[in-house]
Design a protein around this motif. Structure first.
Motif, PDB file in Angstrom:
ATOM      1  N   ALA A  32      -9.504  -3.218   4.515  1.00 27.43           N
ATOM      2  CA  ALA A  32      -9.638  -3.563   5.933  1.00 27.43           C
ATOM      3  C   ALA A  32      -8.282  -3.782   6.581  1.00 27.43           C
ATOM      4  CB  ALA A  32     -10.509  -4.810   6.087  1.00 27.43           C
ATOM      5  N   LEU A  33      -7.384  -4.472   5.887  1.00 24.38           N
ATOM      6  CA  LEU A  33      -6.061  -4.740   6.446  1.00 24.38           C
ATOM      7  C   LEU A  33      -5.260  -3.457   6.648  1.00 24.38           C
ATOM      8  CD1 LEU A  33      -5.191  -7.970   4.444  1.00 24.38           C
ATOM      9  CD2 LEU A  33      -5.111  -7.775   6.933  1.00 24.38           C
ATOM     10  N   ILE A  34      -5.324  -2.552   5.693  1.00 22.28           N
ATOM     11  CA  ILE A  34      -4.622  -1.277   5.856  1.00 22.28           C
ATOM     12  C   ILE A  34      -5.174  -0.516   7.051  1.00 22.28           C
ATOM     13  CG2 ILE A  34      -4.118   0.963   4.807  1.00 22.28           C
ATOM     14  CD1 ILE A  34      -4.226  -0.369   2.081  1.00 22.28           C
ATOM     15  N   SER A  35      -6.495  -0.408   7.125  1.00 20.70           N
ATOM     16  CA  SER A  35      -7.128   0.374   8.192  1.00 20.70           C
ATOM     17  C   SER A  35      -6.830  -0.197   9.576  1.00 20.70           C
ATOM     18  CB  SER A  35      -8.651   0.423   7.959  1.00 20.70           C
ATOM     19  OG  SER A  35      -8.961   0.940   6.682  1.00 20.70           O
ATOM     20  N   VAL A  36      -7.012  -1.501   9.727  1.00 22.41           N
ATOM     21  CA  VAL A  36      -6.809  -2.136  11.032  1.00 22.41           C
ATOM     22  C   VAL A  36      -5.326  -2.118  11.415  1.00 22.41           C
ATOM     23  CG1 VAL A  36      -6.978  -4.310  12.302  1.00 22.41           C
ATOM     24  CG2 VAL A  36      -8.888  -3.539  10.890  1.00 22.41           C
ATOM     25  N   SER A  37      -4.447  -2.294  10.450  1.00 24.44           N
ATOM     26  CA  SER A  37      -3.010  -2.278  10.745  1.00 24.44           C
ATOM     27  C   SER A  37      -2.587  -0.928  11.317  1.00 24.44           C
ATOM     28  CB  SER A  37      -2.206  -2.579   9.477  1.00 24.44           C
ATOM     29  OG  SER A  37      -2.489  -3.858   8.980  1.00 24.44           O
ATOM     30  N   LEU A  38      -3.007   0.144  10.671  1.00 27.62           N
ATOM     31  CA  LEU A  38      -2.626   1.475  11.143  1.00 27.62           C
ATOM     32  C   LEU A  38      -3.266   1.769  12.501  1.00 27.62           C
ATOM     33  CD1 LEU A  38      -2.821   3.519   7.812  1.00 27.62           C
ATOM     34  CD2 LEU A  38      -0.830   2.465   8.892  1.00 27.62           C
ATOM     35  N   ALA A  39      -4.530   1.372  12.664  1.00 27.45           N
ATOM     36  CA  ALA A  39      -5.197   1.583  13.945  1.00 27.45           C
ATOM     37  C   ALA A  39      -4.515   0.799  15.058  1.00 27.45           C
ATOM     38  CB  ALA A  39      -6.668   1.181  13.832  1.00 27.45           C
ATOM     39  N   GLY A  58       6.370  -4.081   5.726  1.00 31.20           N
ATOM     40  CA  GLY A  58       5.788  -5.417   5.715  1.00 31.20           C
ATOM     41  C   GLY A  58       5.257  -5.804   4.349  1.00 31.20           C
ATOM     42  N   VAL A  59       4.614  -4.840   3.665  1.00 32.52           N
ATOM     43  CA  VAL A  59       4.119  -5.100   2.311  1.00 32.52           C
ATOM     44  C   VAL A  59       5.289  -5.427   1.382  1.00 32.52           C
ATOM     45  CG1 VAL A  59       2.980  -4.090   0.296  1.00 32.52           C
ATOM     46  CG2 VAL A  59       2.057  -3.690   2.577  1.00 32.52           C
ATOM     47  N   GLY A  60       6.350  -4.622   1.485  1.00 37.09           N
ATOM     48  CA  GLY A  60       7.512  -4.855   0.626  1.00 37.09           C
ATOM     49  C   GLY A  60       8.179  -6.181   0.892  1.00 37.09           C
ATOM     50  N   ASN A  61       8.322  -6.531   2.171  1.00 33.93           N
ATOM     51  CA  ASN A  61       8.951  -7.799   2.517  1.00 33.93           C
ATOM     52  C   ASN A  61       8.133  -8.988   2.024  1.00 33.93           C
ATOM     53  OD1 ASN A  61      11.030  -6.458   3.794  1.00 33.93           O
ATOM     54  ND2 ASN A  61      10.086  -6.572   5.823  1.00 33.93           N
ATOM     55  N   ALA A  62       6.807  -8.875   2.144  1.00 37.25           N
ATOM     56  CA  ALA A  62       5.943  -9.986   1.722  1.00 37.25           C
ATOM     57  C   ALA A  62       5.956 -10.163   0.209  1.00 37.25           C
ATOM     58  CB  ALA A  62       4.510  -9.757   2.219  1.00 37.25           C
ATOM     59  N   LEU A  63       5.874  -9.035  -0.517  1.00 35.16           N
ATOM     60  CA  LEU A  63       5.746  -9.117  -1.964  1.00 35.16           C
ATOM     61  C   LEU A  63       7.084  -9.250  -2.680  1.00 35.16           C
ATOM     62  CD1 LEU A  63       2.883  -6.582  -2.763  1.00 35.16           C
ATOM     63  CD2 LEU A  63       2.775  -9.045  -2.431  1.00 35.16           C
ATOM     64  N   GLY A  64       8.176  -8.876  -2.006  1.00 36.58           N
ATOM     65  CA  GLY A  64       9.473  -8.960  -2.657  1.00 36.58           C
ATOM     66  C   GLY A  64       9.760 -10.353  -3.173  1.00 36.58           C
ATOM     67  N   PHE A  65       9.337 -11.360  -2.442  1.00 37.11           N
ATOM     68  CA  PHE A  65       9.525 -12.755  -2.860  1.00 37.11           C
ATOM     69  C   PHE A  65       8.250 -13.330  -3.471  1.00 37.11           C
ATOM     70  CE2 PHE A  65       9.106 -17.271  -1.670  1.00 37.11           C
ATOM     71  CZ  PHE A  65      10.141 -17.797  -2.437  1.00 37.11           C
ATOM     72  N   ILE A  66       7.131 -13.146  -2.780  1.00 37.90           N
ATOM     73  CA  ILE A  66       5.901 -13.822  -3.191  1.00 37.90           C
ATOM     74  C   ILE A  66       5.408 -13.332  -4.544  1.00 37.90           C
ATOM     75  CG2 ILE A  66       3.458 -14.147  -2.614  1.00 37.90           C
ATOM     76  CD1 ILE A  66       4.215 -14.226   0.288  1.00 37.90           C
ATOM     77  N   ALA A  67       5.522 -12.034  -4.828  1.00 39.03           N
ATOM     78  CA  ALA A  67       5.017 -11.507  -6.099  1.00 39.03           C
ATOM     79  C   ALA A  67       5.726 -12.157  -7.276  1.00 39.03           C
ATOM     80  CB  ALA A  67       5.194  -9.990  -6.146  1.00 39.03           C
ATOM     81  N   ILE A  68       7.039 -12.313  -7.169  1.00 36.55           N
ATOM     82  CA  ILE A  68       7.797 -12.932  -8.259  1.00 36.55           C
ATOM     83  C   ILE A  68       7.440 -14.407  -8.381  1.00 36.55           C
ATOM     84  CG2 ILE A  68      10.112 -13.393  -9.161  1.00 36.55           C
ATOM     85  CD1 ILE A  68      11.083 -11.000  -7.511  1.00 36.55           C
ATOM     86  N   VAL A  69       7.335 -15.073  -7.240  1.00 41.84           N
ATOM     87  CA  VAL A  69       7.008 -16.508  -7.247  1.00 41.84           C
ATOM     88  C   VAL A  69       5.624 -16.741  -7.836  1.00 41.84           C
ATOM     89  CG1 VAL A  69       6.431 -18.438  -5.731  1.00 41.84           C
ATOM     90  CG2 VAL A  69       8.547 -17.175  -5.381  1.00 41.84           C
ATOM     91  N   GLY A 320       1.016  -8.992   4.903  1.00 43.40           N
ATOM     92  CA  GLY A 320       2.389  -8.835   5.365  1.00 43.40           C
ATOM     93  C   GLY A 320       2.595  -7.536   6.123  1.00 43.40           C
ATOM     94  N   GLY A 321       1.907  -6.477   5.693  1.00 46.14           N
ATOM     95  CA  GLY A 321       1.991  -5.208   6.405  1.00 46.14           C
ATOM     96  C   GLY A 321       1.401  -5.300   7.809  1.00 46.14           C
ATOM     97  N   PHE A 322       0.266  -5.981   7.935  1.00 48.60           N
ATOM     98  CA  PHE A 322      -0.353  -6.185   9.250  1.00 48.60           C
ATOM     99  C   PHE A 322       0.576  -6.981  10.156  1.00 48.60           C
ATOM    100  CE2 PHE A 322      -3.860  -8.577  11.673  1.00 48.60           C
ATOM    101  CZ  PHE A 322      -3.925  -7.603  12.660  1.00 48.60           C
TER     102      PHE A 322
END
Length: 449
Positions: A32-39, A58-69, A320-322
């Motif tokens: 849903a987030l991917i679809s609505v973001s692109l729309a 946005g996905v990269g920026n969000a996960l660059g820190f949060i994924a490791i944490v 983060g992408g949205f």
């Protein structure tokens, strides 16, 4: 219709579409987030390639820190669970405060632990305690969990040395010490209202599924006799290592020469990722040695706890992408223009600007930094308003009404295994109480000053 009005309408429609797709039609939040973001990007007039690139960034920026944490924090939580350290801390807290007041204890612990660390770091450090206490006492996970996130959220938005708060301190030319002092005066009653008080009221109205995959990982595989668990002191010290290291880094800013080796060292170990890594490595000895865990067992614990984090990270990344699509489409600027036209007092203006940007973009950091940049020159032209209170008002506005475009929303939803409507009724309302109460207490303090 003006361009700004059209952007605001599209942003509102995107949020409504997300809620309907996920809550009504049961579309997976990631899809849903991917679809609505692109729309949303296409509707706002962004080129197709730019919309995709904005979402990807946005996905990269969000996960660059949060994924490791999340990864390191979950491993540390697993060590605390399997060793019995989480149970030891939980038992001590229950004995100290009593079962009926343990949610107050969690709020104060979160407030203290959260001062030097990011919201996500504090959350993954303390969530094993929440799961363990909820299971051992039979108290609702919502009652304890909302108390936890309220304490963490308040210090995340209002108190230095959090990055957004520090930037607002700089933008308003505020004094760091007074900001911390005023932040404590405003933040503690705010956290109490949004945490233990609200949680006690809402928890009977929220029924969670009996099965929670993350709780099963972080509570520990089996009951361990208290005599065989690590001591309370070493257990607490292990979970507080990241806090201590980050406090040392903050103290280094005030006490050490910026070019000295000591300054470089404390800033390196005080980075959230490094601090969590060091705490995890230390836990292999401090928590694993008393239980005689083998290297194979330690490897198994680390592998087992990462599985349930995969869907969490995907949804957080998509959120983060949205957020990035909303920012690059110009929604933030449209909201700022509306707020400036209101001609409100600086404190209320700072809150309104931050709140509107927060609702549109989902990021408290973006909302606080953007609002500080917008309001600072206006406040400078209207003398008489405390710069420190402006920081608090901006931070309160930047926390209000977290919803489906906020990565924190999805983290809370997935860890607590709630539905979207349940997350809106608990986390979103708690964040809104923080925003409104934070402004109210800030205005009261301004009268006293």
């Amino acid at each position: 219709m003006t361009t700004d009005a059209r952007l605001l309408l599209f942003a509102f429609g995107a949020v409504v579409a997300l809620i309907v797709l996920i809550a009504r039609f049961k579309v997976h939040p990631f899809v849903a987030l991917i679809s609505v973001s692109l729309a949303m990007g296409l509707a706002a007039g962004m080129p197709a390639a730019a919309a995709v690139k904005a979402f990807q960034d946005g996905v990269g920026n969000a996960l660059g820190f949060i994924a490791i944490v999340v990864g390191l924090g979950t491993m540390l939580g697993k060590m605390m669970a399997e060793s019995g350290a989480a149970a030891r801390i939980a038992t001590t807290l229950i004995d100290l405060f009593g079962e009926q007041r343990v949610h107050w204890a969690i709020m104060f612990v979160a407030f203290i632990v959260g001062i030097p660390v990011f919201f996500q770091v504090g959350f993954v450090l303390l969530i094993p305690l929440v799961f363990t206490i909820a299971r051992r006492t039979g108290i609702s996970l919502v009652k304890i969990g909302i108390s936890l996130v309220a304490g963490l959220s308040v210090v995340h938005g209002m108190l230095p040395p959090h990055p957004a708060a520090m930037l607002a301190v700089t933008a308003y030319n505020a004094d760091v010490g007074r900001t911390i002092l005023f932040g404590l005066l405003v933040g503690l009653p705010t956290a109490a209202l949004a945490g233990p008080v609200f949680a006690a009221w809402i928890s009977p109205r929220i029924v969670l599924p009996a099965n929670n995959p993350m709780a099963e990982q972080l509570e520990g595989a089996s009951e361990t006799p208290v005599a065989e668990t690590p001591g309370f002191g070493i257990s607490l010290f292990t979970v507080l290592i990241p806090v201590i290291l980050m406090l040392l880094a903050s103290a280094g800013d005030l006490m050490l020469d910026s070019g000295s080796p000591a300054y470089t060292t404390v800033h390196f170990v005080g980075q959230p990722i490094v601090a969590l890594l060091l705490a995890l490595l230390f836990s292999f000895w401090s928590l694993g040695r008393p239980r005689h865990f083998t290297r194979a067992q330690l490897m198994k614990f680390c592998n087992d706890c990462l599985g349930p984090t995969a869907p969490i990270l995907l949804v957080i990344g998509a959120g983060g992408g949205f957020n990035q699509v909303l920012v690059q489409s110009g929604v933030g600027h449209a909201i700022a223009a509306v707020a400036i036209g209101s001609h409100a007092s600086p404190l209320i203006l700072a809150w309104i600007v931050a709140a509107l940007i927060r609702v549109a973009t989902g990021s408290a950091t973006v909302a606080m930094t953007t609002a500080a940049g917008i309001v600072a020159p206006i406040a400078a032209a209207m003398p008489g308003t405390s710069a420190e209170l402006l920081v608090l008002a901006t931070g309160a506005g930047a926390l209000v009404l977290s919803h489906v475009n906020d990565a924190g929303f999805w983290m809370i939803k997935e860890f607590f295994n709630m539905t979207v409507p349940q997350t809106l009724k608990t986390w979103t309302v708690a964040e809104t109480i923080i925003g409104v109460a934070g402004l109210g207490f800030t205005l009261l303090l301004s009268l006293a000053l």
